[in-house]
Design a protein around this motif. Structure first.
Motif, PDB file in Angstrom:
ATOM      1  N   LYS A 148      21.672   8.704  51.399  1.00 39.85           N
ATOM      2  CA  LYS A 148      20.688   7.695  51.760  1.00 39.85           C
ATOM      3  C   LYS A 148      19.366   7.957  51.036  1.00 39.85           C
ATOM      4  CE  LYS A 148      18.377   5.855  55.823  1.00 39.85           C
ATOM      5  NZ  LYS A 148      18.129   6.092  57.242  1.00 39.85           N
TER       6      LYS A 148
ATOM      7  N   LEU B 216      19.698   7.034  47.403  1.00 35.15           N
ATOM      8  CA  LEU B 216      19.761   5.586  47.199  1.00 35.15           C
ATOM      9  C   LEU B 216      18.380   4.949  47.338  1.00 35.15           C
ATOM     10  CD1 LEU B 216      22.227   3.829  46.607  1.00 35.15           C
ATOM     11  CD2 LEU B 216      22.274   3.216  49.028  1.00 35.15           C
ATOM     12  N   PHE B 217      17.661   5.371  48.372  1.00 42.71           N
ATOM     13  CA  PHE B 217      16.360   4.761  48.656  1.00 42.71           C
ATOM     14  C   PHE B 217      15.228   5.390  47.841  1.00 42.71           C
ATOM     15  CE2 PHE B 217      17.572   3.258  53.169  1.00 42.71           C
ATOM     16  CZ  PHE B 217      18.014   2.068  52.637  1.00 42.71           C
TER      17      PHE B 217
ATOM     18  N   GLY C 204      21.973   0.566  52.828  1.00 44.34           N
ATOM     19  CA  GLY C 204      21.625   1.974  52.624  1.00 44.34           C
ATOM     20  C   GLY C 204      21.879   2.798  53.875  1.00 44.34           C
ATOM     21  N   ASN C 205      21.606   2.177  55.036  1.00 47.14           N
ATOM     22  CA  ASN C 205      21.884   2.893  56.284  1.00 47.14           C
ATOM     23  C   ASN C 205      23.373   3.137  56.453  1.00 47.14           C
ATOM     24  OD1 ASN C 205      19.231   3.137  56.997  1.00 47.14           O
ATOM     25  ND2 ASN C 205      19.203   1.235  58.180  1.00 47.14           N
TER      26      ASN C 205
ATOM     27  N   GLU D 148      13.043   5.247  53.218  1.00 47.12           N
ATOM     28  CA  GLU D 148      13.284   3.825  53.463  1.00 47.12           C
ATOM     29  C   GLU D 148      13.049   3.042  52.178  1.00 47.12           C
ATOM     30  OE1 GLU D 148      10.395   2.729  56.399  1.00 47.12           O
ATOM     31  OE2 GLU D 148       8.794   2.784  54.918  1.00 47.12           O
ATOM     32  N   ALA D 149      13.377   1.765  52.219  1.00 47.59           N
ATOM     33  CA  ALA D 149      13.263   0.944  51.008  1.00 47.59           C
ATOM     34  C   ALA D 149      11.791   0.696  50.681  1.00 47.59           C
ATOM     35  CB  ALA D 149      13.993  -0.378  51.218  1.00 47.59           C
TER      36      ALA D 149
ATOM     37  N   VAL E 213      19.291  -4.547  51.882  1.00 45.21           N
ATOM     38  CA  VAL E 213      19.476  -3.238  51.260  1.00 45.21           C
ATOM     39  C   VAL E 213      19.255  -2.122  52.270  1.00 45.21           C
ATOM     40  CG1 VAL E 213      18.472  -1.676  49.564  1.00 45.21           C
ATOM     41  CG2 VAL E 213      19.051  -4.001  48.924  1.00 45.21           C
ATOM     42  N   THR E 214      18.327  -2.335  53.199  1.00 42.82           N
ATOM     43  CA  THR E 214      18.133  -1.343  54.254  1.00 42.82           C
ATOM     44  C   THR E 214      19.411  -1.163  55.073  1.00 42.82           C
ATOM     45  OG1 THR E 214      15.798  -1.929  54.379  1.00 42.82           O
ATOM     46  CG2 THR E 214      16.733  -0.747  56.257  1.00 42.82           C
TER      47      THR E 214
ATOM     48  N   ALA F 212      25.376   3.767  54.018  1.00 44.12           N
ATOM     49  CA  ALA F 212      25.645   4.945  53.190  1.00 44.12           C
ATOM     50  C   ALA F 212      25.217   6.211  53.916  1.00 44.12           C
ATOM     51  CB  ALA F 212      24.929   4.826  51.851  1.00 44.12           C
TER      52      ALA F 212
ATOM     53  N   THR G  22      22.739  -3.839  43.977  1.00 49.23           N
ATOM     54  CA  THR G  22      21.458  -3.394  43.419  1.00 49.23           C
ATOM     55  C   THR G  22      20.599  -4.588  43.007  1.00 49.23           C
ATOM     56  OG1 THR G  22      22.598  -3.084  41.318  1.00 49.23           O
ATOM     57  CG2 THR G  22      22.194  -1.123  42.614  1.00 49.23           C
TER      58      THR G  22
ATOM     59  N   THR H  15      12.332   2.490  45.556  1.00 46.96           N
ATOM     60  CA  THR H  15      13.708   2.009  45.625  1.00 46.96           C
ATOM     61  C   THR H  15      13.916   0.846  44.660  1.00 46.96           C
ATOM     62  OG1 THR H  15      13.445   2.424  47.978  1.00 46.96           O
ATOM     63  CG2 THR H  15      15.509   1.438  47.278  1.00 46.96           C
TER      64      THR H  15
END
Lengths: 291, 257
Positions: free
Chosen positions: B207, B210-211, B193-194, B215-216, B189-190, B196, B175, B220
Motif C-alpha cells: 500500500k 502504491l500510494f 489501494g486499500n 494515502e493518495a 484509487v483509495t 492492496a 493507474t 501518488t
C-alpha cells in the motif's frame, strides 16, 4: 510380341539359371516358352498367391476366380496369409492339391516369370496399402491468402471500432467531478468498475479472503495455470463440459457481482435500486449530452 | 503512325510518365518487391504473399492463414481489436500528455482540455472510453479463447502471457484512473489501494509503495503518471510482442473445433 535383345535375354537367363539351379539353356528355353517353367518351392503354403494355367479340365470355382474384392485390404503378413485372408485363401488351399496333382510342373511359379509367352494369371489376394514408414508430421490444411482474405475484414472491423469510439466519445462525456479532496469522502467510494466485483466480495467476507485470496490465488495463480490443470486435449465444447461450465459460472458470478457493485450499491454500501435512487458516484444522465 | 487526338496524347504521356516514375529509382527504393505501388503490379498469389512479407504493418501475419480463422464469427476480431485499441490509446494518450501536468494542476489541466483546447474533450473521451472498451475487449478475447479451448497444447504458455496482459491492461486502466485528479479518481484509487493493503505479510508495504505514502496525494499522482505513460506501456509492449510471436510459433489460430 516384343523383341528382347539377345544379350539382355542371355543375361536374364543366366540369372534365372543361377537362381533356380538349372542350366542356362533350360532357363532360356523356359523363358522363350519352349519348356515348362521350373518350380522351386520353398514354402508351399504361400504359393497360393499365384495361379498357373490349370489344366483345361479344371474349372475353378467362382469364389476362387473372383479376385481381390472378397479379400481383406489390410496388410497381412505373408506367413499368415493363408489364415487371415479368409475366403479366398481357404478356397485356394482346397483347390490347390487337385490342380497340382496332374502335373506338378505346371504349378505356380513363386517368382516372376521372365518368359513373355508363358501365361501366368495372377489373382489378387490382398491389397497392401502403400504407406510411408514415417508419418508426415503436418497434415495439409485448408488455407487462404492473408491478403486480402484476412486483412480486409480486419481493416473493416478496425474502421468500425474507430467509428464507434469516436461516436461514443462525441455523445458520452467522460465524468469529471469536483477536484480531488482527501478530506471529503464520497459515500459510497467505489473502485473502477472492473474492480467492483471484488469490492462487492469485500463487503461479504473478511478482506484477507475476499481481497487477497480470491483475486490472487484464484484469479491469478489458478487462472494462469489453467492450461496445466486442464489436461483434457479435446477442444469441442461437448467434450469438455466441466471446463465450459466452470468458466460460465465464473463469468456469470463476476458479471452479477460487478453489476451489483456498479448499480445496486448506495451510501454505506447498502442495497439500492438505480431506477429509484439513481446511480451513485455518477449520475449517468448527466454524462450524456448532445453537441 | 496514326494521329492521336489531344486527349489520347495526354493520356499516353500520363501513363508513360507514371510508369517511369513508379518504375524509377526513388519508388523502387521505397517499396519492396510485390508492392501494389510498384510498376507492373499484377494480382498474383506471389504478389499477395509479398504484400504480407514485405510490409512492416502486415508482417505480424503469416502469408497464409487457416480458412476457418478468417470467418468473423470465429474470433470476432477480439485479439486484433485489443491491439488496435492499445494503439488508439497510445496515440490519444501522447496527445493528452502535451496538455497534462501530474501535479496539483492536473485537475485544472483536465478542465482546460474539456473547455479550452481544440478537440480536447473528444480526445479525452476517446482515451477514457477506449480504455474501458479495451478492458472489456481483452476480457472477451480471453473468454473466446477459453470457449474454443485455444489454450490447450501447444498454446499453454501463450495463455499465461495472455493473463499477464490482462493484468497489465487492468493496471494501466487503474493507474490512468487517478490522473484526472477529481473526487471520482482519488477515491476509486483509495479504495483500490486499500484492497492492496490486505495482502498478507507485505500488505502495508504494498500500500505504501502504491500510494507513495499513507494515502493518495500528488506524490501518488506522479507515481501513477509515470507508471501509466512509461513503465506499464513499456512492459505491456514486450509481453504483446511475445504474445503475437507465440501465436505464430504455436501454429497460428487454433481450431477448427
Amino acid at each position: 510380341m516384343v523383341d528382347i535383345p539377345e544379350h539382355l535375354l542371355q543375361r536374364s537367363a543366366e540369372a534365372r539359371a543361377k537362381a533356380l539351379g538349372i542350366s542356362i539353356e533350360q532357363a532360356l528355353a523356359e523363358m522363350k516358352g519352349e519348356s515348362d517353367p521350373t518350380v522351386v518351392s520353398k514354402d508351399p503354403e504361400v504359393k497360393i498367391i499365384d495361379e498357373t494355367p490349370a489344366p483345361a479340365a479344371e474349372t475353378p470355382s467362382p469364389a476362387a476366380e473372383t479376385p481381390a474384392p472378397a479379400a481383406e485390404v489390410t496388410p497381412v503378413k505373408e506367413e499368415h496369409a493363408a489364415e487371415t485372408t479368409e475366403k479366398v485363401a481357404e478356397v485356394a488351399i482346397e483347390k490347390k492339391p487337385a490342380a497340382k496333382a496332374p502335373d506338378p510342373k505346371t504349378d505356380a511359379p513363386d517368382e516372376v516369370d521372365f518368359a513373355p509367352e508363358v501365361k501366368v494369371t495372377q489373382r489378387l489376394l490382398t491389397v497392401v496399402k502403400a504407406k510411408p514408414i514415417q508419418k508426415a508430421a503436418s497434415e495439409p490444411v485448408d488455407k487462404v491468402n492473408t491478403w486480402p482474405h484476412l486483412m480486409l475484414p480486419e481493416f473493416v472491423s478496425l474502421m468500425a471500432m474507430t467509428a464507434f469510439l469516436i461516436l461514443l466519445s462525441a455523445i458520452l462525456q467522460a465524468p469529471l467531478l469536483e477536484e480531488a479532496n482527501p478530506n471529503v469522502t464520497p459515500n459510497p467510494a467505489k473502485a473502477p468498475w472492473y474492480f467492483l466485483g471484488l469490492q462487492e466480495l469485500l463487503s461479504y467476507w473478511d478482506p484477507q479472503i475476499a481481497g487477497v485470496m480470491i483475486p490472487l490465488v484464484l484469479g491469478l495463480v489458478v487462472w494462469m495455470a489453467f492450461p496445466y490443470i486442464d489436461r483434457n486435449p479435446e477442444t469441442h465444447p461437448s467434450k469438455r463440459k466441466f471446463a465450459i461450465m466452470f468458466y460460465t459460472f465464473f463469468l456469470a458470478g463476476a458479471g452479477v457481482l460487478t453489476i451489483i457493485g456498479v448499480l445496486f450499491r448506495g451510501p454505506g454500501w447498502n442495497w439500492t435500486y438505480p431506477w429509484i435512487d439513481g446511480i451513485w458516484f455518477d449520475d449517468l444522465l448527466d454524462w450524456i449530452h448532445f453537441e | 503512325m496514326q494521329k492521336l487526338s489531344l486527349r489520347d496524347r495526354i493520356k499516353e504521356v500520363r501513363v508513360t510518365a507514371g510508369d517511369s516514375f513508379r518504375g524509377g529509382k526513388l519508388m523502387s527504393s521505397i517499396f519492396r518487391p510485390g508492392s501494389p505501388f510498384k510498376k507492373g503490379y499484377v494480382d498474383s498469389p506471389r504478389n499477395r504473399s509479398y504484400v504480407v512479407m514485405n510490409n512492416v504493418l502486415y508482417h505480424l501475419h503469416p502469408v497464409k492463414v487457416k480458412r476457418h480463422g478468417v470467418r468473423l464469427s470465429y474470433t470476432l476480431c477480439l485479439g486484433g481489436l485489443s491491439f488496435f485499441l492499445f494503439i488508439v490509446l497510445t496515440i490519444t494518450g501522447i496527445w493528452l500528455m502535451f496538455y497534462f501536468r501530474p501535479t496539483e494542476l492536473a485537475y485544472v489541466d483536465i478542465q482546460a482540455l474539456q473547455t479550452d483546447i481544440a478537440f480536447g474533450s473528444l480526445v479525452r473521451n476517446m482515451h477514457r472510453w477506449g480504455a474501458h472498451l479495451m478492458v472489456l475487449v481483452v476480457f472477451l478475447h480471453m473468454s473466446r479463447v477459453f470457449y474454443h479451448g485455444a489454450y490447450k497444447a501447444p498454446r499453454e504458455f501463450n495463455w499465461v502471457i495472455g493473463v499477464i496482459l490482462l493484468l497489465l491492461t487492468l493496471l494501466l486502466s487503474f493507474t490512468g484512473y487517478l490522473l484526472p485528479w477529481d473526487q471520482l479518481a482519488i477515491w476509486a484509487v483509495t479504495v483500490g489501494g486499500n484492497m492492496a493493503g490486505y495482502t498478507p505479510v507485505i500488505g502495508a508495504q504494498a500500500k505504501f509503495g502504491l500510494f507513495a505514502g499513507l494515502e493518495a496525494t500528488t506524490a501518488t499522482l506522479l507515481r501513477f503518471y509515470v507508471l501509466h505513460v512509461l513503465f506499464l506501456p513499456f512492459i505491456i509492449v514486450i509481453f504483446m510482442a511475445v504474445h503475437f510471436w507465440r501465436v505464430r510459433k504455436d501454429g497460428g489460430i487454433s481450431g477448427p473445433l
